[in-house]
Write a protein that holds these residues in place. Structure first.
Motif, mmCIF file in Angstrom:
data_model
loop_
_atom_site.group_PDB
_atom_site.id
_atom_site.type_symbol
_atom_site.label_atom_id
_atom_site.label_comp_id
_atom_site.label_asym_id
_atom_site.label_seq_id
_atom_site.Cartn_x
_atom_site.Cartn_y
_atom_site.Cartn_z
ATOM 1 N N UNK A 95 0.793 -1.329 -0.136
ATOM 2 C CA UNK A 95 0.064 -0.008 0.165
ATOM 3 C C UNK A 95 0.785 1.338 0.051
ATOM 4 N N UNK A 96 2.055 1.134 0.321
ATOM 5 C CA UNK A 96 3.043 2.457 0.426
ATOM 6 C C UNK A 96 3.144 3.230 -0.906
ATOM 7 N N UNK A 97 3.390 2.446 -2.077
ATOM 8 C CA UNK A 97 3.399 3.319 -3.352
ATOM 9 C C UNK A 97 2.302 4.153 -3.569
ATOM 10 N N UNK A 98 0.944 3.610 -3.592
ATOM 11 C CA UNK A 98 -0.015 4.526 -3.728
ATOM 12 C C UNK A 98 -0.591 5.572 -2.689
ATOM 13 N N UNK A 99 0.097 5.089 -1.539
ATOM 14 C CA UNK A 99 -0.259 6.215 -0.748
ATOM 15 C C UNK A 99 0.751 7.366 -0.933
ATOM 16 N N UNK A 100 2.127 7.213 -1.173
ATOM 17 C CA UNK A 100 3.092 8.218 -1.636
ATOM 18 C C UNK A 100 2.629 8.921 -2.687
ATOM 19 N N UNK A 101 2.227 8.171 -3.847
ATOM 20 C CA UNK A 101 2.067 9.051 -5.142
ATOM 21 C C UNK A 101 0.782 9.668 -5.208
ATOM 22 N N UNK A 102 -0.248 9.117 -4.237
ATOM 23 C CA UNK A 102 -1.612 9.502 -4.130
ATOM 24 C C UNK A 102 -1.541 10.901 -3.575
ATOM 25 N N UNK A 103 -0.842 11.161 -2.567
ATOM 26 C CA UNK A 103 -0.662 12.563 -1.873
ATOM 27 C C UNK A 103 0.181 13.436 -2.689
ATOM 28 N N UNK A 105 0.842 13.315 -6.283
ATOM 29 C CA UNK A 105 0.248 13.771 -7.319
ATOM 30 C C UNK A 105 -1.398 14.175 -7.187
ATOM 31 N N UNK A 106 -1.657 14.523 -6.044
ATOM 32 C CA UNK A 106 -3.188 14.821 -5.968
ATOM 33 C C UNK A 106 -3.925 15.929 -6.738
ATOM 34 N N UNK A 107 -3.119 16.819 -7.062
ATOM 35 C CA UNK A 107 -3.371 17.916 -7.917
ATOM 36 C C UNK A 107 -3.472 17.545 -9.429
ATOM 37 N N UNK A 108 -2.508 16.799 -9.906
ATOM 38 C CA UNK A 108 -2.798 15.879 -11.105
ATOM 39 C C UNK A 108 -3.741 15.182 -11.262
ATOM 40 N N UNK A 109 -4.106 14.170 -10.296
ATOM 41 C CA UNK A 109 -5.177 13.193 -10.290
ATOM 42 C C UNK A 109 -6.594 14.084 -10.514
ATOM 43 N N UNK A 110 -6.703 15.163 -9.755
ATOM 44 C CA UNK A 110 -7.853 15.819 -9.891
ATOM 45 C C UNK A 110 -7.864 16.778 -11.107
ATOM 46 N N UNK A 111 -6.781 16.874 -11.574
ATOM 47 C CA UNK A 111 -6.904 17.851 -13.086
ATOM 48 C C UNK A 111 -6.518 17.283 -14.240
ATOM 49 N N UNK A 112 -5.367 17.127 -14.703
ATOM 50 C CA UNK A 112 -4.721 16.862 -15.960
ATOM 51 C C UNK A 112 -5.097 15.448 -16.174
ATOM 52 N N UNK A 113 -4.943 14.674 -15.407
ATOM 53 C CA UNK A 113 -4.920 13.285 -15.507
ATOM 54 C C UNK A 113 -6.620 12.849 -15.951
ATOM 55 N N UNK A 172 -0.474 2.847 -10.506
ATOM 56 C CA UNK A 172 -0.809 3.222 -11.836
ATOM 57 C C UNK A 172 -2.314 3.644 -11.922
ATOM 58 N N UNK A 173 -3.109 3.191 -11.095
ATOM 59 C CA UNK A 173 -4.400 3.241 -11.308
ATOM 60 C C UNK A 173 -4.883 4.640 -10.844
ATOM 61 N N UNK A 174 -4.098 5.362 -10.489
ATOM 62 C CA UNK A 174 -4.298 7.006 -10.136
ATOM 63 C C UNK A 174 -4.874 7.666 -11.158
ATOM 64 N N UNK A 175 -4.299 7.246 -12.588
ATOM 65 C CA UNK A 175 -4.732 7.735 -13.860
ATOM 66 C C UNK A 175 -6.056 7.131 -14.397
ATOM 67 N N UNK A 176 -7.109 7.745 -14.471
ATOM 68 C CA UNK A 176 -8.029 7.063 -14.987
ATOM 69 C C UNK A 176 -7.842 6.434 -16.453
ATOM 70 N N UNK A 177 -8.641 5.216 -16.439
ATOM 71 C CA UNK A 177 -8.395 4.294 -17.558
ATOM 72 C C UNK A 177 -7.397 3.392 -17.481
ATOM 73 N N UNK A 178 -6.562 3.196 -16.466
ATOM 74 C CA UNK A 178 -5.770 2.087 -16.012
ATOM 75 C C UNK A 178 -6.461 0.868 -15.700
ATOM 76 N N UNK A 179 -7.323 1.262 -14.501
ATOM 77 C CA UNK A 179 -7.899 -0.056 -13.927
ATOM 78 C C UNK A 179 -7.055 -0.558 -12.338
ATOM 79 N N UNK A 180 -7.663 -0.387 -11.506
ATOM 80 C CA UNK A 180 -6.946 -0.919 -10.088
ATOM 81 C C UNK A 180 -6.757 -2.450 -10.344
#
Length: 291
Positions: A95-103, A105-113, A172-180
């Motif tokens: 769970x560490x990778x998605x926790x670190x990247x989720x915080x 890249x929060x602005x990118x996840x809610x915007x450009x991604x 990688x699923x932080x990007x829409x279209x990938x799928x967890x």
């Protein structure tokens, strides 16, 4: 957001969360095709609490064993050798990778991604990746004319290294279209795990990440005046009910079926989105998020 929108979006969330087709992409696309405002990353995260509740109930026996063994292993070194205790640690590590990247890249996840061009690209690219992983798994399972079937790994073989790789795939699923589920299951197949074991760990691994994300977005939403709480809660309940049914079906499906129908669906949907965006029928950018 209207009650009808919340019903449809809740169903979409529940029906697609556990299938390798990307629930976040389908929420974004459902809103785009219907002419609704983008429900937004916060709505997605909160409704995922409903689908993860379905996971908690469906896998309650596994989760109960893991939590019990892991808790006891904190004080008893001998129990740390137990598989369930090790699974508890491996879920934390994964769970560490998605926790670190989720915080981070929060602005990118809610915007450009959330750009539909990125979504379409991920649908196609990850679809191809899933297809390759599925073919490799099928080759091992069935063998060939001059090759005996190959024994694939189970969760008993899960190591810290593999747990981290699963975790990176999930991130990688932080990007829409990938799928967890698509990313983690295909990652597991590439590492040599059985379909059922890759899926089981994928679902267990999602619990901390999704619940933490949901709680984080819930906290921000409670401080905001732009959330339609009634429809959002309704959508979460709908997502729970439909999600539970999908888990039960999917776990039976993957035991002896190919992922190729999902692969062709992802590729076809990605191509359609590219065509519609290119023709100007769909805007690649999200409309203002619905409250």
């Amino acid at each position: 957001m209207s009650w009808f929108e919340s019903l449809i979006l809740g169903l979409v969330q529940g029906l697609t969360e556990f299938l390798p087709v990307s629930s976040s992409a389908h929420l974004r696309l459902t809103a785009a095709f219907s002419g609704w405002k983008d429900p937004g990353a916060a709505f997605t995260a909160i409704t995922q609490i409903g689908t993860e509740t379905a996971v908690l109930i469906y896998f309650r026996k596994d989760i109960g064993r893991i939590v019990s063994a892991w808790s006891r292993s904190l004080f008893d070194k001998e129990i740390r050798k137990d598989h369930d205790a090790q699974m508890g640690w491996l879920v934390i590590v994964g769970s560490i990778p998605i926790g670190v990247l989720g915080v981070t890249l929060k602005d990118q996840i809610e915007g450009p991604f959330r750009d539909l061009r990125i979504t379409a690209t991920m649908l196609i690219v990850v679809g191809v990746v899933i297809g390759i992983a599925d073919r490799l798994a099928a080759r091992d399972e069935t063998g060939g004319r001059h090759r005996a079937p190959k024994q694939r790994k189970t969760l008993e073989n899960l190591s810290v290294r593999d747990g981290l790789i699963f975790g990176l795939c999930q991130a990688c699923a932080l990007i829409p279209g990938v799928s967890r589920s698509g990313a983690t299951i295909s990652g597991g197949l590439f590492m040599g795990y059985r379909r059922e074991d890759a899926a089981r760990y994928s679902f267990l691994l999602a619990i901390p990440a999704v619940l933490a994300s949901g709680a984080f977005e819930l906290k921000d939403a409670m401080e905001s005046d732009h959330v339609s709480w009634g429809p959002t809660i309704f959508a979460t309940v709908i997502a729970f009910a439909s999600g539970y049914a999908v888990i039960a079906w999917f776990m039976k499906f993957i035991s002896n079926k190919s992922f190729m129908p999902f692969v062709w669906y992802r590729i076809a949907l990605g191509i359609v989105i590219v065509a519609l965006v290119t023709a100007g029928v769909l805007s690649p950018h999200a409309a203002e998020s619905a409250g």
